[in-house]
Motif scaffolding. Structure first.
Motif, short mmCIF file in Angstrom:
data_model
loop_
_atom_site.label_atom_id
_atom_site.label_comp_id
_atom_site.label_asym_id
_atom_site.label_seq_id
_atom_site.Cartn_x
_atom_site.Cartn_y
_atom_site.Cartn_z
N ARG A 163 -80.86 24.82 -65.05
CA ARG A 163 -80.56 25.85 -66.05
C ARG A 163 -79.67 25.35 -67.18
O ARG A 163 -79.53 26.03 -68.20
N ALA A 233 -76.26 38.56 -59.02
CA ALA A 233 -77.28 38.50 -60.06
C ALA A 233 -76.61 38.58 -61.43
O ALA A 233 -75.40 38.82 -61.54
N LEU A 278 -89.25 41.55 -51.99
CA LEU A 278 -88.30 40.91 -52.91
C LEU A 278 -86.84 41.18 -52.59
O LEU A 278 -85.98 40.43 -53.04
N THR A 279 -86.54 42.25 -51.86
CA THR A 279 -85.14 42.62 -51.66
C THR A 279 -84.83 42.89 -50.20
O THR A 279 -85.72 43.17 -49.40
N VAL A 310 -81.38 40.40 -53.82
CA VAL A 310 -82.65 40.07 -54.46
C VAL A 310 -82.97 38.60 -54.19
O VAL A 310 -82.13 37.73 -54.41
N TRP A 311 -84.20 38.35 -53.73
CA TRP A 311 -84.63 36.98 -53.45
C TRP A 311 -85.17 36.36 -54.74
O TRP A 311 -86.04 36.91 -55.40
N ASN A 312 -84.63 35.18 -55.14
CA ASN A 312 -85.06 34.56 -56.39
C ASN A 312 -85.92 33.32 -56.18
O ASN A 312 -86.13 32.53 -57.10
N GLY A 313 -86.42 33.12 -54.98
CA GLY A 313 -87.26 31.97 -54.71
C GLY A 313 -86.55 30.87 -53.97
O GLY A 313 -87.17 30.08 -53.25
N ARG A 317 -79.34 36.85 -54.29
CA ARG A 317 -78.27 37.22 -55.20
C ARG A 317 -78.02 38.72 -55.03
O ARG A 317 -78.95 39.48 -54.76
N SER A 319 -77.61 42.34 -56.16
CA SER A 319 -77.95 43.17 -57.32
C SER A 319 -77.26 44.52 -57.27
O SER A 319 -77.09 45.18 -58.30
#
Length: 329
Positions: A163, A233, A278-279, A310-313, A317, A319
């Motif tokens: 990033r 997040a 996703l969560t 929350v799953w970011n891959g 994180r 939320s």
């Protein structure tokens, strides 16, 4: 890069003790060493195409070397990965001294260390191919990811690296390196987060995340506050308010300054987790106690902690964070 050579005198003092009159060998620049200190070699300066060969030559003359001191602004990626492989193969330790830094491509050398130690700065950012074309950049990225995986570099560090633009630098303090599990012996370093598998479900990872979240919040302020930023997040529903990651951490910082001593423990058997694709929503009861010795103040009790993850891959994180005090003493 401001710290790179600020304390070169310290490096010279380590490599060249006052009782020894020999001079540092610099013919394999940027690899230098003192024949009277056979356990140490140093890489001081930019890593280029000739550095792997020079590193091998230096080690041939210093076969008893066990430690590589790093003070480099980085350089070419592929030569750095080659040196990293050699450091790993020989099980050499890597060290960043106080008031010095290891940045960019140099980080790969540091990660390769059998035992990593740092009292200075480690900096990472995106790689850029030497040729500038997309295909070369993709190949370099693939090689980089293989190396980082081999050295068990935490996913959070890889995310920071990807990033951060090449013209900028994400710098870690020694305290952050310790919290992330980057320093220490190869057997004691913290493994990077695992993605869900048949052996470890998303619920398992969520439970581990919340356990680690409360452990980090119980650490001393210097370690706890900034480290928690990586747990949230970019935008968080924080006790009913929509706040940025920065605003959440500033609130945590204010609380930590008011209550510098904290302990948060999850009560066994109190955790309930519900996940979709996703969560994960996690509710658990936390027993807490805080104190501020300078104010002579103490507080303790139990609270229901509610987190939406929350799953970011690569990891979770937070939320949404909310909670209710169940008991205060």
């Amino acid at each position: 890069m401001v710290l790179l050579f600020r304390n070169l005198a310290l490096l010279l003092a380590i490599l060249l003790p006052q009782t020894v009159q020999a001079e540092l060998v610099t013919k394999y620049d940027p690899v230098i060493y003192d024949p009277e200190v056979p356990e140490i070699v140093a890489i001081v300066g930019t890593i280029d195409a000739r550095t792997p060969l020079n590193f091998s030559r230096a080690l041939e003359e210093m076969p008893r070397a066990t430690e590589v001191i790093l003070a480099s602004d980085g350089g070419s990626v592929l030569p750095a990965l080659t040196i990293a492989r050699e450091i790993d193969r020989l099980k050499l330790n890597t060290t960043i001294l106080p008031d010095t830094g290891c940045y960019s491509a140099c980080a790969f050398l540091f990660f390769a260390g059998n035992e990593r130690a740092s009292s200075g700065e480690l900096g990472v950012h995106q790689i850029s191919s030497d040729s500038g074309d997309l295909e070369s950049g993709q190949l370099a990225l693939s090689d980089m990811m293989d190396v980082l995986s081999d050295y068990n570099v935490p996913d959070d560090v890889i995310v920071d690296m990807l990033r951060t633009p090449p013209e900028e630098m994400h710098i870690y303090t020694p305290e952050q390196l310790a919290t992330l599990g980057i320093i220490g012996t190869s057997s004691s370093r913290v493994a990077k987060p695992t993605t869900p598998t048949a052996d470890m479900s998303k619920k398992d990872l969520a439970a581990a995340f919340v356990q680690d979240f409360n452990r980090l919040w119980s650490l001393p302020n210097a370690q706890a506050v900034d480290t928690l930023a990586e747990k949230y997040a970019l935008t968080v529903n924080y006790y009913g308010k929509s706040l940025t990651n920065f605003a959440v951490i500033e609130d945590k910082r204010a609380f930590a300054e008011r209550w510098p001593l904290r302990e948060y423990l999850i009560e066994p058997g109190s955790t309930a987790i519900n996940c979709d694709e996703l969560t994960c929503r996690v509710e658990t009861i936390v027993a807490w106690q805080t104190s501020a010795p300078e104010r002579g103040a103490r507080s303790r009790g139990r609270a229901l902690q509610s987190l939406t993850l929350v799953w970011n891959g690569s990891g979770f994180r937070i939320s949404v964070e909310d909670g209710t005090v169940l008991e205060r003493q």
